[in-house]
Design an enzyme around this catalytic site. Structure first.
Site, short mmCIF file in Angstrom:
data_model
loop_
_atom_site.label_atom_id
_atom_site.label_comp_id
_atom_site.label_asym_id
_atom_site.label_seq_id
_atom_site.Cartn_x
_atom_site.Cartn_y
_atom_site.Cartn_z
CE1 TYR A 282 43.00 -14.37 140.28
CE2 TYR A 282 44.07 -15.15 142.27
CZ TYR A 282 43.80 -14.12 141.37
OH TYR A 282 44.33 -12.89 141.57
CD GLU B 42 43.51 -13.95 135.89
OE1 GLU B 42 44.16 -14.67 135.10
OE2 GLU B 42 44.01 -13.01 136.53
CG ASP C 64 26.14 4.89 134.83
OD1 ASP C 64 25.54 4.05 135.53
OD2 ASP C 64 27.15 5.51 135.21
CB THR D 130 25.60 -0.23 140.97
OG1 THR D 130 24.33 0.30 141.38
CG2 THR D 130 26.49 0.88 140.47
CE LYS E 74 25.23 3.62 143.23
NZ LYS E 74 25.68 4.66 142.26
NE ARG F 154 29.56 -1.24 148.70
CZ ARG F 154 28.83 -0.14 148.51
NH1 ARG F 154 29.08 0.65 147.49
NH2 ARG F 154 27.87 0.16 149.33
C1 LIG Z 1 26.97 4.98 141.86
C2 LIG Z 1 27.25 5.32 140.44
C3 LIG Z 1 28.35 4.79 139.76
C4 LIG Z 1 29.50 4.09 140.45
O1 LIG Z 1 29.25 3.02 141.20
P1 LIG Z 1 30.41 2.48 142.21
O2 LIG Z 1 29.94 1.10 142.49
O3 LIG Z 1 30.39 3.40 143.37
O4 LIG Z 1 31.69 2.52 141.49
C5 LIG Z 1 28.48 5.03 138.41
N1 LIG Z 1 27.58 5.78 137.75
C6 LIG Z 1 26.52 6.33 138.37
C7 LIG Z 1 25.57 7.16 137.57
C8 LIG Z 1 26.33 6.13 139.73
O5 LIG Z 1 25.30 6.72 140.34
#
Ligand SMILES: *Cc1c(COP(=O)(O)O)cnc(C)c1O
Length: 421
Positions: free
Chosen positions: A61, A63, A207, A233, A236, A242
């Protein structure tokens, strides 16, 4: 003996103690080795990343943030988080990094919490044109809690309509402008978004969930110099565990950190934070830049092969790791094409195309991406063959068996979790 995942002796232990669950892990490894994985948002992490994920750091933990935790005994995990944030900052050239978000969606929730109050106006790309659920969809918190205005792509070019973005921004005076997408094959012009945000006094949030790895490698232009807040993320194109992350300016650092914890999340997943550090370390190496360049070259080769088989790439091509294919010329729906590919051993997803006449569960498109196949060692020549196989699977469902054999032939040479990273 069956296939071995990268757990070494620990996996044998799991197999003895819980054969039922161990079999699930083996079957999943078999599944991903047994077919072509073309889902644009997936990748294969390195065995080193898996090792960090499968570690005792999951127990702790922690936090708070390094040096200011709400639990004792954090001096060791603090080192993992410091390494992760330091590497993330170096990788992206960012002032500040927060590596605690559990996912991309959690990172976006925290970024909005740092910048907006409920009811505030934000401007973002429509889901139906390639945006993400968290960019204001009615079925997501973002659409429920904020006043969302959406922009899209032009019908003729299928590229973001920057004139529309500017008109909407001037008319609605959003507090945040979001740029970034989940199925947009081209580059975004972050300088133009910055100019529009400055004109109306909005924060600019990028994003980069999808292209983060390509930006880290310097293969496509980075959003980081232009945006106030960047969410990403790690699983990807970045090829890590993840998870999610946030980069921001020094000015917003404290607000972003407070938004992630305590506002949105509780204890961070320290095994995931450690695995992110490993992935950032890998992405800092020159081999990763070569990988990312190949991902893009492979996407072009795949896109060209599909175009040659009357599967029209939306916007005419790709500059990234993914392509969006308009199937209307073939008279096959996205859902049907996805099924036909699955029958031939090819995993990909149906996807709405801009101005899609079909509902989201059916769609007129497919999305394909090259992060996985590139990780397993394929190059443009193989991707040309992959394009031919996808086209054959979609056009001729009776020949699925033949396509599957050719898929298997490709996979005997390029098997994931067997080649070097
Ligand atoms: C994949 C994605 C997310 C979300 O990612 P998760 O890990 O699945 O929550 C957010 N924004 C965009 C543009 C994405 O392609």
């Amino acid at each position: 003996m069956g296939a071995q995942p990268y757990y070494g002796p620990d996996f044998d232990l799991l197999r003895r103690q819980d054969p039922e669950l161990a079999q699930v892990l083996l079957d999943e490894l078999e599944r991903l080795r047994g077919g072509l994985q073309l889902i644009a948002s997936e990748n294969f992490t390195s065995p080193a990343v898996l090792a960090a994920l499968g570690s005792t750091l999951t127990n702790k933990y922690a936090e708070g943030y390094p040096g200011r935790r709400y639990y004792g005994g954090c001096e060791v995990v603090d080192r993992a988080e410091r390494i992760a944030t330091e590497r993330a900052r170096r990788l992206f050239g960012a002032d500040h990094a927060n590596v605690q978000p559990h996912s991309g969606a959690s990172a976006n929730l925290a970024a909005y919490a740092a910048l907006l109050q409920p009811g505030d106006t934000m401007l973002a790309m429509a889901l139906s044109h390639g945006g993400h659920l968290t960019h204001g969809s009615k079925v997501n918190f973002s659409g429920r809690w904020f006043d969302v205005v959406s922009y899209g792509v032009r019908r003729d070019t299928e590229l973001v309509d920057y004139d529309e973005v500017r008109d909407l921004a001037l008319r609605h005076q959003p507090k945040v402008i979001v740029c970034g997408a989940t199925s947009y094959p081209r580059l975004l012009d972050y300088a133009v978004f910055r100019g529009i945000a400055d004109e109306v006094g909005a924060w600019l949030m990028a994003d980069i969930a999808h292209p983060a790895g390509l930006m880290a490698a310097g293969v496509v232009p980075s959003a980081v110099p232009y945006a106030d807040v960047v969410t990403f993320t790690t699983h990807k194109t970045l090829r890590g565990p993840r998870g999610g992350g946030i980069l921001c300016t020094e000015e917003l650092a404290a607000r972003v950190d407070r938004a992630v914890f305590p506002f949105v999340q509780g204890g961070p997943l320290m095994h995931a934070v450690a695995a992110k550090a490993v992935a950032f370390g890998e992405a800092l190496r020159p081999e990763f830049a070569a990988y990312a360049r190949r991902v893009v070259a492979n996407a072009r080769a795949l896109c060209d092969a599909l175009a040659a088989a009357d599967m029209r790439p939306v916007s005419g091509g790709t500059d990234t790791h993914l392509a969006l294919i308009d199937l209307r010329g073939l008279g096959v729906s996205g859902a049907e094409a996805e099924r036909r590919c699955a029958a031939a051993g090819i995993t990909l997803n149906r996807n709405a195309i801009p101005y899609d006449p079909e509902p989201p569960a059916v769609t007129s498109g497919l999305r394909v991406g090259t992060p996985c196949v590139t990780t397993q060692g394929m190059g443009p020549e193989e991707l040309k063959e992959v394009g031919t196989l996808v086209a054959e699977a979609v056009r001729n469902p009776g020949g699925a068996g033949d396509v599957r054999e050719r898929v298997t032939a490709l996979l005997t040479i390029h098997r994931p979790y067997l080649s070097e990273y």
